[in-house]
Write a protein that holds these residues in place. Sequence first.
Motif, PDB file in Angstrom:
ATOM      1  N   CYS A 109      -5.186  -4.007  -6.543  1.00 28.33           N
ATOM      2  CA  CYS A 109      -6.275  -4.140  -5.573  1.00 28.33           C
ATOM      3  C   CYS A 109      -7.041  -2.815  -5.507  1.00 28.33           C
ATOM      4  CB  CYS A 109      -5.718  -4.481  -4.192  1.00 28.33           C
ATOM      5  SG  CYS A 109      -4.539  -5.851  -4.210  1.00 28.33           S
ATOM      6  N   VAL A 110      -8.361  -2.921  -5.561  1.00 21.51           N
ATOM      7  CA  VAL A 110      -9.190  -1.719  -5.555  1.00 21.51           C
ATOM      8  C   VAL A 110     -10.168  -1.756  -4.390  1.00 21.51           C
ATOM      9  CG1 VAL A 110      -8.992  -1.349  -8.032  1.00 21.51           C
ATOM     10  CG2 VAL A 110     -10.844  -2.785  -7.167  1.00 21.51           C
ATOM     11  N   ASP A 111     -10.596  -0.557  -3.956  1.00 15.93           N
ATOM     12  CA  ASP A 111     -11.589  -0.475  -2.886  1.00 15.93           C
ATOM     13  C   ASP A 111     -12.991  -0.483  -3.485  1.00 15.93           C
ATOM     14  OD1 ASP A 111     -12.052   2.080  -3.907  1.00 15.93           O
ATOM     15  OD2 ASP A 111     -10.896   3.094  -2.343  1.00 15.93           O
ATOM     16  N   SER A 112     -13.989  -0.241  -2.650  1.00 14.56           N
ATOM     17  CA  SER A 112     -15.381  -0.306  -3.104  1.00 14.56           C
ATOM     18  C   SER A 112     -15.716   0.743  -4.160  1.00 14.56           C
ATOM     19  CB  SER A 112     -16.328  -0.158  -1.913  1.00 14.56           C
ATOM     20  OG  SER A 112     -16.074   1.064  -1.225  1.00 14.56           O
ATOM     21  N   ASP A 113     -14.911   1.830  -4.222  1.00 12.44           N
ATOM     22  CA  ASP A 113     -15.125   2.875  -5.233  1.00 12.44           C
ATOM     23  C   ASP A 113     -14.228   2.689  -6.453  1.00 12.44           C
ATOM     24  OD1 ASP A 113     -17.050   4.231  -3.670  1.00 12.44           O
ATOM     25  OD2 ASP A 113     -15.446   5.145  -2.481  1.00 12.44           O
ATOM     26  N   GLN A 114     -13.573   1.540  -6.520  1.00 15.44           N
ATOM     27  CA  GLN A 114     -12.684   1.209  -7.634  1.00 15.44           C
ATOM     28  C   GLN A 114     -11.427   2.073  -7.681  1.00 15.44           C
ATOM     29  OE1 GLN A 114     -13.262  -1.630  -9.689  1.00 15.44           O
ATOM     30  NE2 GLN A 114     -14.640  -1.859  -7.942  1.00 15.44           N
ATOM     31  N   ASN A 115     -11.072   2.661  -6.539  1.00 18.30           N
ATOM     32  CA  ASN A 115      -9.811   3.380  -6.437  1.00 18.30           C
ATOM     33  C   ASN A 115      -8.689   2.401  -6.109  1.00 18.30           C
ATOM     34  OD1 ASN A 115     -10.968   6.008  -6.777  1.00 18.30           O
ATOM     35  ND2 ASN A 115     -11.722   5.863  -4.663  1.00 18.30           N
ATOM     36  N   ILE A 116      -7.473   2.725  -6.543  1.00 13.94           N
ATOM     37  CA  ILE A 116      -6.337   1.851  -6.253  1.00 13.94           C
ATOM     38  C   ILE A 116      -6.078   1.841  -4.744  1.00 13.94           C
ATOM     39  CG2 ILE A 116      -3.886   1.428  -6.642  1.00 13.94           C
ATOM     40  CD1 ILE A 116      -4.159   2.918  -9.301  1.00 13.94           C
ATOM     41  N   ALA A 117      -6.102   0.640  -4.160  1.00 13.91           N
ATOM     42  CA  ALA A 117      -5.856   0.514  -2.725  1.00 13.91           C
ATOM     43  C   ALA A 117      -4.520  -0.159  -2.438  1.00 13.91           C
ATOM     44  CB  ALA A 117      -6.982  -0.290  -2.071  1.00 13.91           C
ATOM     45  N   GLY A 118      -4.035  -0.939  -3.404  1.00 14.56           N
ATOM     46  CA  GLY A 118      -2.780  -1.639  -3.178  1.00 14.56           C
ATOM     47  C   GLY A 118      -2.409  -2.522  -4.354  1.00 14.56           C
ATOM     48  N   ILE A 119      -1.317  -3.251  -4.186  1.00 17.21           N
ATOM     49  CA  ILE A 119      -0.829  -4.190  -5.186  1.00 17.21           C
ATOM     50  C   ILE A 119      -0.535  -5.506  -4.482  1.00 17.21           C
ATOM     51  CG2 ILE A 119       1.020  -4.750  -6.827  1.00 17.21           C
ATOM     52  CD1 ILE A 119      -0.710  -2.484  -7.779  1.00 17.21           C
ATOM     53  N   GLY A 148       7.290  -5.803 -10.555  1.00 15.83           N
ATOM     54  CA  GLY A 148       7.193  -6.314 -11.918  1.00 15.83           C
ATOM     55  C   GLY A 148       6.123  -5.641 -12.740  1.00 15.83           C
ATOM     56  N   MET A 149       5.672  -4.479 -12.305  1.00 16.45           N
ATOM     57  CA  MET A 149       4.636  -3.738 -13.018  1.00 16.45           C
ATOM     58  C   MET A 149       4.521  -2.333 -12.441  1.00 16.45           C
ATOM     59  SD  MET A 149       2.210  -3.402 -10.471  1.00 16.45           S
ATOM     60  CE  MET A 149       0.652  -3.091 -11.263  1.00 16.45           C
ATOM     61  N   THR A 150       3.769  -1.500 -13.146  1.00 11.93           N
ATOM     62  CA  THR A 150       3.393  -0.197 -12.603  1.00 11.93           C
ATOM     63  C   THR A 150       1.982   0.150 -13.047  1.00 11.93           C
ATOM     64  OG1 THR A 150       3.968   2.157 -12.399  1.00 11.93           O
ATOM     65  CG2 THR A 150       4.367   1.120 -14.541  1.00 11.93           C
ATOM     66  N   CYS A 151       1.240   0.770 -12.154  1.00 10.54           N
ATOM     67  CA  CYS A 151      -0.088   1.283 -12.511  1.00 10.54           C
ATOM     68  C   CYS A 151       0.097   2.572 -13.318  1.00 10.54           C
ATOM     69  CB  CYS A 151      -0.897   1.614 -11.255  1.00 10.54           C
ATOM     70  SG  CYS A 151      -1.107   0.253 -10.105  1.00 10.54           S
ATOM     71  N   VAL A 152      -0.877   2.862 -14.156  1.00 16.00           N
ATOM     72  CA  VAL A 152      -0.905   4.136 -14.882  1.00 16.00           C
ATOM     73  C   VAL A 152      -2.202   4.834 -14.507  1.00 16.00           C
ATOM     74  CG1 VAL A 152      -0.794   5.287 -17.109  1.00 16.00           C
ATOM     75  CG2 VAL A 152       0.401   3.095 -16.775  1.00 16.00           C
ATOM     76  N   VAL A 153      -2.099   6.085 -14.024  1.00 14.76           N
ATOM     77  CA  VAL A 153      -3.279   6.809 -13.566  1.00 14.76           C
ATOM     78  C   VAL A 153      -3.418   8.123 -14.334  1.00 14.76           C
ATOM     79  CG1 VAL A 153      -3.167   5.792 -11.254  1.00 14.76           C
ATOM     80  CG2 VAL A 153      -1.985   7.966 -11.710  1.00 14.76           C
ATOM     81  N   ASP A 154      -4.636   8.674 -14.284  1.00 14.16           N
ATOM     82  CA  ASP A 154      -4.861   9.975 -14.927  1.00 14.16           C
ATOM     83  C   ASP A 154      -4.643  11.098 -13.922  1.00 14.16           C
ATOM     84  OD1 ASP A 154      -7.119  10.001 -13.302  1.00 14.16           O
ATOM     85  OD2 ASP A 154      -8.521   9.536 -14.929  1.00 14.16           O
ATOM     86  N   ALA A 155      -5.025  12.304 -14.290  1.00 12.50           N
ATOM     87  CA  ALA A 155      -4.800  13.473 -13.429  1.00 12.50           C
ATOM     88  C   ALA A 155      -5.600  13.402 -12.134  1.00 12.50           C
ATOM     89  CB  ALA A 155      -5.146  14.752 -14.192  1.00 12.50           C
ATOM     90  N   THR A 201       0.835  -1.210   0.000  1.00 14.38           N
ATOM     91  CA  THR A 201       0.000   0.000   0.000  1.00 14.38           C
ATOM     92  C   THR A 201       0.868   1.258   0.000  1.00 14.38           C
ATOM     93  OG1 THR A 201      -0.061   0.008   2.427  1.00 14.38           O
ATOM     94  CG2 THR A 201      -1.822  -1.194   1.284  1.00 14.38           C
ATOM     95  N   GLY A 202       0.212   2.411  -0.113  1.00 11.54           N
ATOM     96  CA  GLY A 202       0.890   3.693   0.001  1.00 11.54           C
ATOM     97  C   GLY A 202       2.018   3.877  -0.990  1.00 11.54           C
ATOM     98  N   ASP A 203       3.192   4.263  -0.487  1.00 15.17           N
ATOM     99  CA  ASP A 203       4.351   4.530  -1.341  1.00 15.17           C
ATOM    100  C   ASP A 203       4.912   3.264  -1.979  1.00 15.17           C
ATOM    101  OD1 ASP A 203       4.168   7.202  -0.790  1.00 15.17           O
ATOM    102  OD2 ASP A 203       5.644   7.155   0.839  1.00 15.17           O
ATOM    103  N   GLN A 204       4.447   2.099  -1.518  1.00 17.41           N
ATOM    104  CA  GLN A 204       4.929   0.837  -2.094  1.00 17.41           C
ATOM    105  C   GLN A 204       4.256   0.535  -3.432  1.00 17.41           C
ATOM    106  OE1 GLN A 204       3.862  -1.600   1.414  1.00 17.41           O
ATOM    107  NE2 GLN A 204       6.033  -2.095   1.589  1.00 17.41           N
ATOM    108  N   ILE A 205       3.183   1.268  -3.740  1.00 23.40           N
ATOM    109  CA  ILE A 205       2.450   1.027  -4.979  1.00 23.40           C
ATOM    110  C   ILE A 205       3.190   1.682  -6.142  1.00 23.40           C
ATOM    111  CG2 ILE A 205       0.277   1.379  -6.223  1.00 23.40           C
ATOM    112  CD1 ILE A 205      -1.120   1.619  -3.501  1.00 23.40           C
ATOM    113  N   SER A 213      11.328  -0.613 -11.441  1.00 26.63           N
ATOM    114  CA  SER A 213      12.568  -1.092 -10.831  1.00 26.63           C
ATOM    115  C   SER A 213      12.625  -0.732  -9.343  1.00 26.63           C
ATOM    116  CB  SER A 213      13.763  -0.494 -11.564  1.00 26.63           C
ATOM    117  OG  SER A 213      14.979  -0.883 -10.960  1.00 26.63           O
ATOM    118  N   ALA A 214      12.184   0.482  -8.999  1.00 25.02           N
ATOM    119  CA  ALA A 214      12.257   0.949  -7.613  1.00 25.02           C
ATOM    120  C   ALA A 214      11.305   0.191  -6.696  1.00 25.02           C
ATOM    121  CB  ALA A 214      11.951   2.444  -7.565  1.00 25.02           C
ATOM    122  N   LYS A 215      10.105  -0.150  -7.202  1.00 23.87           N
ATOM    123  CA  LYS A 215       9.093  -0.770  -6.340  1.00 23.87           C
ATOM    124  C   LYS A 215       9.130  -2.307  -6.373  1.00 23.87           C
ATOM    125  CE  LYS A 215       7.753   3.263  -5.150  1.00 23.87           C
ATOM    126  NZ  LYS A 215       6.544   3.956  -5.587  1.00 23.87           N
ATOM    127  N   GLY A 216       9.788  -2.880  -7.377  1.00 25.58           N
ATOM    128  CA  GLY A 216      10.018  -4.321  -7.396  1.00 25.58           C
ATOM    129  C   GLY A 216       8.784  -5.195  -7.492  1.00 25.58           C
TER     130      GLY A 216
END
Length: 323
Positions: A301-311, A232-239, A206-210, A227-230
Amino acid sequence: MTNFDFSKSALRTIDLEAKAIASLSQSITEDFLNACQLILNCQGRVIVTGMGKSGHIGNKMAATFASTGTPCSFVHPGEASHGDMGMITSKDIVIALSNSGEVQEVVSIIPLLKRMGVKLISITSKNDSTLAQASDFHLNNQVTQEACPLNLAPTSSTTATLVLGDALAIALMEARGFSADDFAFSHPGGSLGKKLLLKVSQIMATGDQIPKVCLGDSFTDALLEMSAKGKGMTCVVDAQDQLVGIYTDGDLRRSIAQNISFHESLIDEVMHAAPSTISMETLAAQALFQMEEKSITSLICVDSDQNIAGIIHLHDLIRAGVA
């Protein structure tokens, strides 16, 4: 003895016991159906009893019943005659096991059970035995031959009894609609408990680990974040910080194969726009199943509002003892 053919003996045993199990289809009679219905309607508990090897099988049978939604206990027939009859009430149902149906310790408590009005289900190999004749419903576990070469030691017969007990327990489990959550309630410990109770929210990063980059960021920025978060992927978000895509190690391999420029491309051009997500309240075991089904190693991982909650990554599941 050094020339003894152990393999031949072992295969003979397996063959005889397999035949004993196969013959059990003949035991699924009207009495089996009535026994299931009787137990399903029971207002008390199921009490399993048996002497010797039948007692050992009875203990396991009681444990299986109890863990699959049918309250059950084992009562030793010898102890029942010396005080443990007090563990049985008129609302209970007794399942008595005896290959011969004539074991004294079991037969001796039949009058007491009848006096209390307790319903009796028996599993024996002899329909005309004392125990079978005294029972409300009788299940026959007769086998052609014990695996013991002397045809004496209970082997095929105890295996048949165990399987017949499992058939009862699972039929009742399905009839009750016993769920994985119900099963988890009675198995909270160990790796099984983890698989059944642990939720994604308890082990996700969670948090900065995402790992996360924004639309318009460079391809290079995305690789640095991965590479920094380890993960094997990264999320892409809008503004507005809403999930719009994902970029993974697999995508990187494909980008290299397509000769995509690391320095000139934007993440928008190479990301995958339909990322796999999972609710943070989902069981971790389900996350593992989803990863295996889609041949991926991480989920957003997403919460009930479909916001990113974790990986959650496959390594997280392995460390938690789920995988």
